[in-house]
Design an enzyme around this catalytic site. Structure first.
Site, mmCIF file in Angstrom:
data_model
loop_
_atom_site.group_PDB
_atom_site.id
_atom_site.type_symbol
_atom_site.label_atom_id
_atom_site.label_comp_id
_atom_site.label_asym_id
_atom_site.label_seq_id
_atom_site.Cartn_x
_atom_site.Cartn_y
_atom_site.Cartn_z
ATOM 1 C CG ASP A 86 -11.645 7.902 -89.727
ATOM 2 O OD1 ASP A 86 -12.784 7.789 -90.255
ATOM 3 O OD2 ASP A 86 -11.057 8.752 -89.136
ATOM 4 C CE LYS A 122 -16.535 13.485 -93.319
ATOM 5 N NZ LYS A 122 -16.686 15.060 -93.796
ATOM 6 C CE1 TYR A 137 -9.350 17.539 -91.015
ATOM 7 C CE2 TYR A 137 -10.990 16.026 -91.006
ATOM 8 C CZ TYR A 137 -10.928 17.161 -90.784
ATOM 9 O OH TYR A 137 -11.888 18.377 -90.083
HETATM 10 N N1 PMP Z 1 -12.130 11.216 -90.429
HETATM 11 C C1 PMP Z 1 -12.106 11.499 -91.853
HETATM 12 C C2 PMP Z 1 -11.822 10.060 -92.457
HETATM 13 C C3 PMP Z 1 -13.019 12.486 -91.868
HETATM 14 O O1 PMP Z 1 -12.866 12.163 -93.732
HETATM 15 C C4 PMP Z 1 -14.055 12.802 -91.978
HETATM 16 C C5 PMP Z 1 -14.141 14.891 -92.215
HETATM 17 N N2 PMP Z 1 -13.324 15.017 -93.381
HETATM 18 C C6 PMP Z 1 -13.455 12.968 -90.316
HETATM 19 C C7 PMP Z 1 -12.839 11.768 -89.475
HETATM 20 C C8 PMP Z 1 -14.405 13.972 -89.152
HETATM 21 O O2 PMP Z 1 -15.730 14.362 -89.496
HETATM 22 P P1 PMP Z 1 -16.717 15.402 -88.665
HETATM 23 O O3 PMP Z 1 -16.569 16.530 -89.649
HETATM 24 O O4 PMP Z 1 -18.361 14.665 -88.518
HETATM 25 O O5 PMP Z 1 -16.097 15.624 -87.626
#
Ligand code: PMP
Length: 425
Positions: free
Chosen positions: A241, A268, A160
């Site tokens: 990421d 986050k 994700y």
């Molecule tokens: N990358 C990872 C590993 C995530 O867990 C998330 C959100 N859960 C995101 C990207 C996307 O972040 P956002 O919800 O701020 O768009």
């Protein structure tokens, strides 16, 4: 384990009790369904028969629209590391607010947040801000595609990387039309082979050092090192990421692993709990955004350096999230996981807890869990455990997702573990 029909019946009973106990949350959900598809504007937080509406948060406590209190083990999917209404964060937001916002110019906070991030992450020479983790990943990958002139991106099944960068069920039809290649998570040999075979078309490889949404599945150091070696050998930028894993050490998972990615994405909690994203890394890549360069890449964004977010993020990183605070929090996660795994092993239950530090997964399998493919489809059991835990006053992500926050202590961890053990018993 009880028979499947038994589980379905118990789940139906538990949902009926939940619905009866939460009339105001139900009413608010029904009001939302008139204007939002399914009453929802964020798929992650949907749950049948309807989600709780939360009206107040303080420390690690949440209150729902019907007045029930919960200890928060979801931690806003990692964005809520400071808990709710942390006084230092609140003060920073109030101070910034007093000077006004939407100022349409650089502000006095963005340089401080950039410095705090670069000093924690040695692999980040230069950084840029945006509004979400999704955007951070889109920008990192688009930068890699622009600089290399290659179209492809290697990602991993189950990953994700954002609302339009998801691979939980192959390549989502919502993802941007990059040439996607999907590898298997934690398959070091397979990943190295894919990079070698497709190097000529690959603009980047993107990986979560621990797959969060897929089930809180840690990446093997050997898998991640193999990716680093293969991408370096073929001159393909490696994107870590760290949107979730940045919390595992002051310098994120890359510090624990001793791996230096070419680009890192953050979001986050790094924005103090307000809407935030960041991407950064090698100076030769990131300096393409220097507006003074003749070959500069443009990257606008009205709220990229929103004054409230910049102030909250800076206060959090520089005044709250010390190495000691991070160490304590991750220790609490280890305590929870170790206790639940010892209990499940002792009782011979098909259950395990995965993760690393303050990121904890709950699964109805004995494991080992090395990729999303190792997880059983236990939607009803997950639902039943979730409703049991809400009934005991604990909230967390229904799919078995826990992100601890700073206001939690050993008493809450032990209370949560005891409530899970009661269910398993
Ligand atoms: N990358 C990872 C590993 C995530 O867990 C998330 C959100 N859960 C995101 C990207 C996307 O972040 P956002 O919800 O701020 O768009």
């Amino acid at each position: 384990m009880p028979a499947t029909t038994d589980i379905a019946e118990r789940l139906a009973d538990a949902e009926a009790r939940y619905a009866a106990a939460n009339p105001e949350s139900r009413r608010l959900h029904e009001q939302r369904t008139r204007f939002l598809p399914g009453g929802n504007t964020r798929t992650t937080i949907h749950q049948p028969p309807f989600p709780l509406t939360i009206v107040h948060g303080e420390g690690a406590r949440l209150t729902d629209a019907d007045g029930h209190e919960y200890v928060d083990f979801l931690g806003e999917y990692t964005a809520g590391i400071y808990g709710h209404s942390h006084p230092v964060i609140l003060e920073a937001i109030r101070d910034a607010l007093a000077d006004g916002f939407v100022l349409g110019a650089p502000n006095r906070y963005e340089g401080l947040l950039a410095e705090a991030i670069c000093s924690r992450f040695p692999a980040i020479d230069l950084v840029r801000f945006c509004n979400s983790g999704t955007e951070a990943n889109l920008l990192a990958l688009s930068l890699a595609r622009a600089v290399t002139g290659r179209p492809g991106v290697l990602a991993f099944a189950g990953a994700y990387h954002g609302g339009i960068l998801l691979f939980s069920d192959g390549v989502s039809p919502l993802n941007p039309p990059f040439e996607w290649l999907l590898g298997e998570y934690n398959d070091a040999g397979g990943a190295a082979r894919l990079v070698a075979e497709h190097a000529g078309e690959l603009a980047a490889v993107i990986v979560e050092p621990l797959q969060g949404a897929a089930g809180v599945i840690p990446g093997d150091p050997a898998f991640l090192s193999a990716l680093r070696e293969a991408t370096a050998a073929h001159d393909v930028p490696l994107v870590f990421d760290e949107v979730m894993t940045a919390r595992l050490a002051p310098g994120g998972a890359q510090e624990l692993l001793g791996i230096r990615p070419d680009l890192t994405t953050l979001a986050k909690f790094v924005g103090g709990g307000l809407a935030f994203g960041a991407f950064g890394g090698r100076a030769d890549l990131m300096s393409r955004f220097d507006p003074a360069r003749p070959d500069a890449l443009q990257h606008g964004g009205t709220f990229n350096q929103d004054v409230l977010t910049m102030a909250a993020g800076t206060a959090g990183l520089t005044r709250v999230l010390t190495a000691a605070a991070i160490g304590r929090l991750n220790g609490l996660g280890n305590r929870l996981r170790d206790r639940l795994n010892a209990f499940a092993a002792d009782r011979g239950v098909d259950f395990c807890s995965t993760g690393s530090g303050s990121l904890v997964g709950l699964h109805f399998t004995r494991g080992p869990v090395r990729s999303a493919a190792d997880l059983p489809d236990a939607a009803e059991l997950r639902g039943l455990l979730h409703l049991h835990m809400l009934d005991r006053g604990y909230s967390y992500g229904r799919r078995g997702f826990i992100a601890l926050s700073l206001p939690l202590g050993e008493a809450e961890i032990d209370g949560f573990a005891a409530a899970v053990e009661e269910f398993l018993s």
